[in-house]
Write a protein that holds these residues in place. Structure first.
Motif, PDB file in Angstrom:
ATOM      1  N   ASN A   6      -5.859  29.144  67.392  1.00  0.00           N
ATOM      2  CA  ASN A   6      -7.104  29.388  68.110  1.00  0.00           C
ATOM      3  C   ASN A   6      -8.281  29.006  67.225  1.00  0.00           C
ATOM      4  O   ASN A   6      -8.305  29.352  66.037  1.00  0.00           O
ATOM      5  CB  ASN A   6      -7.227  30.860  68.508  1.00  0.00           C
ATOM      6  CG  ASN A   6      -6.196  31.262  69.549  1.00  0.00           C
ATOM      7  OD1 ASN A   6      -5.710  30.427  70.313  1.00  0.00           O
ATOM      8  ND2 ASN A   6      -5.852  32.531  69.587  1.00  0.00           N
ATOM      9  N   ASP A   7      -9.254  28.282  67.803  1.00  0.00           N
ATOM     10  CA  ASP A   7     -10.441  27.964  67.028  1.00  0.00           C
ATOM     11  C   ASP A   7     -11.340  29.189  66.934  1.00  0.00           C
ATOM     12  O   ASP A   7     -10.977  30.280  67.376  1.00  0.00           O
ATOM     13  CB  ASP A   7     -11.174  26.761  67.630  1.00  0.00           C
ATOM     14  CG  ASP A   7     -11.787  27.059  68.999  1.00  0.00           C
ATOM     15  OD1 ASP A   7     -11.649  28.196  69.488  1.00  0.00           O
ATOM     16  OD2 ASP A   7     -12.408  26.154  69.574  1.00  0.00           O
ATOM     17  N   VAL A   8     -12.519  29.037  66.357  1.00  0.00           N
ATOM     18  CA  VAL A   8     -13.391  30.183  66.117  1.00  0.00           C
ATOM     19  C   VAL A   8     -13.844  30.835  67.424  1.00  0.00           C
ATOM     20  O   VAL A   8     -14.178  32.028  67.453  1.00  0.00           O
ATOM     21  CB  VAL A   8     -14.613  29.743  65.267  1.00  0.00           C
ATOM     22  CG1 VAL A   8     -15.545  28.869  66.080  1.00  0.00           C
ATOM     23  CG2 VAL A   8     -15.343  30.948  64.689  1.00  0.00           C
ATOM     24  N   ASN A   9     -13.814  30.069  68.514  1.00  0.00           N
ATOM     25  CA  ASN A   9     -14.198  30.619  69.818  1.00  0.00           C
ATOM     26  C   ASN A   9     -13.019  31.188  70.595  1.00  0.00           C
ATOM     27  O   ASN A   9     -13.196  31.624  71.734  1.00  0.00           O
ATOM     28  CB  ASN A   9     -14.888  29.535  70.658  1.00  0.00           C
ATOM     29  CG  ASN A   9     -16.206  29.092  70.059  1.00  0.00           C
ATOM     30  OD1 ASN A   9     -16.923  29.900  69.469  1.00  0.00           O
ATOM     31  ND2 ASN A   9     -16.539  27.822  70.207  1.00  0.00           N
ATOM     32  N   GLY A  10     -11.846  31.157  69.996  1.00  0.00           N
ATOM     33  CA  GLY A  10     -10.665  31.691  70.659  1.00  0.00           C
ATOM     34  C   GLY A  10      -9.953  30.726  71.572  1.00  0.00           C
ATOM     35  O   GLY A  10      -9.021  31.121  72.279  1.00  0.00           O
ATOM     36  N   ASN A  11     -10.345  29.452  71.578  1.00  0.00           N
ATOM     37  CA  ASN A  11      -9.684  28.463  72.427  1.00  0.00           C
ATOM     38  C   ASN A  11      -8.412  27.967  71.759  1.00  0.00           C
ATOM     39  O   ASN A  11      -8.448  27.549  70.599  1.00  0.00           O
ATOM     40  CB  ASN A  11     -10.619  27.272  72.685  1.00  0.00           C
ATOM     41  CG  ASN A  11     -11.894  27.670  73.376  1.00  0.00           C
ATOM     42  OD1 ASN A  11     -11.872  28.460  74.312  1.00  0.00           O
ATOM     43  ND2 ASN A  11     -13.020  27.137  72.912  1.00  0.00           N
ATOM     44  N   PRO A  12      -7.274  27.984  72.460  1.00  0.00           N
ATOM     45  CA  PRO A  12      -6.035  27.486  71.854  1.00  0.00           C
ATOM     46  C   PRO A  12      -6.058  25.968  71.707  1.00  0.00           C
ATOM     47  O   PRO A  12      -6.362  25.256  72.662  1.00  0.00           O
ATOM     48  CB  PRO A  12      -4.948  27.939  72.840  1.00  0.00           C
ATOM     49  CG  PRO A  12      -5.655  28.115  74.134  1.00  0.00           C
ATOM     50  CD  PRO A  12      -7.061  28.525  73.814  1.00  0.00           C
ATOM     51  N   ILE A  13      -5.749  25.496  70.522  1.00  0.00           N
ATOM     52  CA  ILE A  13      -5.761  24.059  70.249  1.00  0.00           C
ATOM     53  C   ILE A  13      -4.485  23.677  69.518  1.00  0.00           C
ATOM     54  O   ILE A  13      -3.789  24.523  68.941  1.00  0.00           O
ATOM     55  CB  ILE A  13      -6.983  23.642  69.408  1.00  0.00           C
ATOM     56  CG1 ILE A  13      -6.951  24.340  68.044  1.00  0.00           C
ATOM     57  CG2 ILE A  13      -8.274  23.936  70.140  1.00  0.00           C
ATOM     58  CD1 ILE A  13      -8.046  23.886  67.095  1.00  0.00           C
ATOM     59  N   GLU A  14      -4.178  22.386  69.545  1.00  0.00           N
ATOM     60  CA  GLU A  14      -3.081  21.813  68.759  1.00  0.00           C
ATOM     61  C   GLU A  14      -3.683  21.019  67.618  1.00  0.00           C
ATOM     62  O   GLU A  14      -4.600  20.215  67.826  1.00  0.00           O
ATOM     63  CB  GLU A  14      -2.209  20.911  69.625  1.00  0.00           C
ATOM     64  CG  GLU A  14      -1.422  21.647  70.688  1.00  0.00           C
ATOM     65  CD  GLU A  14      -0.573  20.707  71.513  1.00  0.00           C
ATOM     66  OE1 GLU A  14      -0.706  19.475  71.341  1.00  0.00           O
ATOM     67  OE2 GLU A  14       0.234  21.202  72.331  1.00  0.00           O
ATOM     68  N   ILE A  15      -3.162  21.235  66.420  1.00  0.00           N
ATOM     69  CA  ILE A  15      -3.738  20.591  65.244  1.00  0.00           C
ATOM     70  C   ILE A  15      -2.629  20.219  64.273  1.00  0.00           C
ATOM     71  O   ILE A  15      -1.611  20.918  64.169  1.00  0.00           O
ATOM     72  CB  ILE A  15      -4.775  21.523  64.560  1.00  0.00           C
ATOM     73  CG1 ILE A  15      -5.545  20.782  63.472  1.00  0.00           C
ATOM     74  CG2 ILE A  15      -4.114  22.770  64.023  1.00  0.00           C
ATOM     75  CD1 ILE A  15      -6.715  21.584  62.916  1.00  0.00           C
ATOM     76  N   ALA A  16      -2.796  19.100  63.599  1.00  0.00           N
ATOM     77  CA  ALA A  16      -1.860  18.649  62.571  1.00  0.00           C
ATOM     78  C   ALA A  16      -2.642  17.881  61.521  1.00  0.00           C
ATOM     79  O   ALA A  16      -3.755  17.393  61.783  1.00  0.00           O
ATOM     80  CB  ALA A  16      -0.754  17.775  63.164  1.00  0.00           C
ATOM     81  N   ALA A  17      -2.067  17.778  60.323  1.00  0.00           N
ATOM     82  CA  ALA A  17      -2.777  17.116  59.224  1.00  0.00           C
ATOM     83  C   ALA A  17      -1.773  16.434  58.305  1.00  0.00           C
ATOM     84  O   ALA A  17      -0.580  16.752  58.306  1.00  0.00           O
ATOM     85  CB  ALA A  17      -3.611  18.117  58.433  1.00  0.00           C
ATOM     86  N   VAL A  18      -2.274  15.484  57.519  1.00  0.00           N
ATOM     87  CA  VAL A  18      -1.494  14.847  56.470  1.00  0.00           C
ATOM     88  C   VAL A  18      -2.088  15.269  55.134  1.00  0.00           C
ATOM     89  O   VAL A  18      -3.313  15.277  54.969  1.00  0.00           O
ATOM     90  CB  VAL A  18      -1.483  13.313  56.626  1.00  0.00           C
ATOM     91  CG1 VAL A  18      -2.884  12.742  56.583  1.00  0.00           C
ATOM     92  CG2 VAL A  18      -0.608  12.669  55.558  1.00  0.00           C
ATOM     93  N   VAL A  19      -1.222  15.652  54.205  1.00  0.00           N
ATOM     94  CA  VAL A  19      -1.641  16.116  52.883  1.00  0.00           C
ATOM     95  C   VAL A  19      -1.099  15.141  51.842  1.00  0.00           C
ATOM     96  O   VAL A  19       0.108  14.869  51.800  1.00  0.00           O
ATOM     97  CB  VAL A  19      -1.121  17.540  52.602  1.00  0.00           C
ATOM     98  CG1 VAL A  19      -1.560  17.994  51.206  1.00  0.00           C
ATOM     99  CG2 VAL A  19      -1.628  18.505  53.665  1.00  0.00           C
TER     100      VAL A  19
END
Length: 281
Positions: free
Chosen positions: A104-117
């Motif tokens: 959930n983002d800061v507003n509580g909206n569910p999101i999908e997120i991924a990253a490369v490290v």
């Protein structure tokens, strides 16, 4: 645990010493100096057990009788502490692609997120002794940091007054890199870069959020159009009156402002109406 240099000698020199010791051992046995020959042979075997090969951008962690003796970083063939346990740790730059996480983002909206490290090991001793399986540690801590950063920012905003995940990729990347560095320092890992590779609303609210984005964009655009229309109407009337083109009373001024605003703000092309009389008939 702090990395330190382990005892080692050049492999070519060490192999030369071993060859000399073996030759001396054989010669001593042929000369009936069995004890001395056996001693030389034993020393050669001990040195042989210390032979190891270090590839470029790799290090060898040396452990003897359960004690950390140091790290060998000199590439090529070397001879280090005999009968020791040697663990190879890669110092090369590597990538880790996280799974798609639902947060959930800061507003509580569910999101999908991924990253490369992008990371590399800079302290082999910490990677071996301070954490258990540092590759798994990097994976778990990376996903934890991604979740922490995602909950700090909103997915998107049309006000341009706050940082967002979608609109401020560089700032979010810097924050994620700093967060990861703090978490992975204990494992002797340096984070080169961390950047988002996937960002989207969750499927269950994607359609609703798309409509919300469209509505917000329309409202934002309308606000700019209205502000511009008001300024254009004010400028037009001021110039007409300044050039003494017309002399408008309050009622005529209101009618002209209304016509100008309708012509500018309307979504469709306006149809002019010719008035052959006056406003007072």
């Amino acid at each position: 645990m702090q990395e330190r240099k382990a005892w080692s000698i050049n492999g070519a020199l060490g192999i030369g010493i071993i060859v000399v010791l073996l030759a001396a051992a054989v010669f001593s046995i042929f000369q009936s100096y069995y004890l001395f020959g056996a001693l030389l042979f034993l020393v050669a075997v001990v040195l042989i057990s210390g032979i190891t090969i270090v590839q470029p951008n790799q290090s060898i962690v040396v452990i003897f009788l359960g004690k950390y003796m140091g790290t060998v970083r000199r590439e090529g063939i070397v001879i280090t502490i005999p009968f020791s346990v040697r663990r190879t740790i890669s110092l090369r730059v590597r990538n880790f692609n996280s799974n798609r996480l639902k947060v959930n983002d800061v507003n509580g909206n569910p999101i999908e997120i991924a990253a490369v490290v992008v990371f590399k090991v800079v302290d082999a001793a910490k990677a071996v002794f301070d954490v258990d399986q540092y590759e798994d540690f990097v994976e778990i801590q990376s996903e934890t940091a991604i979740r922490a950063v995602a909950t700090t920012y909103p997915y998107d905003s049309f006000t341009n007054e706050e940082l967002t995940l979608r609109g401020n990729a560089d700032e979010v990347s810097s924050q994620l890199t700093a967060e990861l560095q703090d978490r992975l320092q204990v494992a002797g890992v340096e984070v080169k870069e961390a950047r988002l590779t996937h960002l989207a609303y969750s499927t269950e609210i994607a359609q609703a959020m798309l409509q919300r984005q469209q509505a917000s964009a329309i409202i934002s655009a309308r606000e700019q159009i209205v502000q511009g229309a008001v300024g254009m109407a004010q400028d037009a009337i001021s110039r007409l009156e300044a050039d003494n083109v017309v002399d408008l009373d309050d009622e005529r001024r209101v009618a002209m402002i209304n016509n100008l605003l309708v012509a500018i703000v309307s979504d469709q092309g306006t149809q002019p109406v010719i008035n052959t009389g006056t406003l007072y008939q």
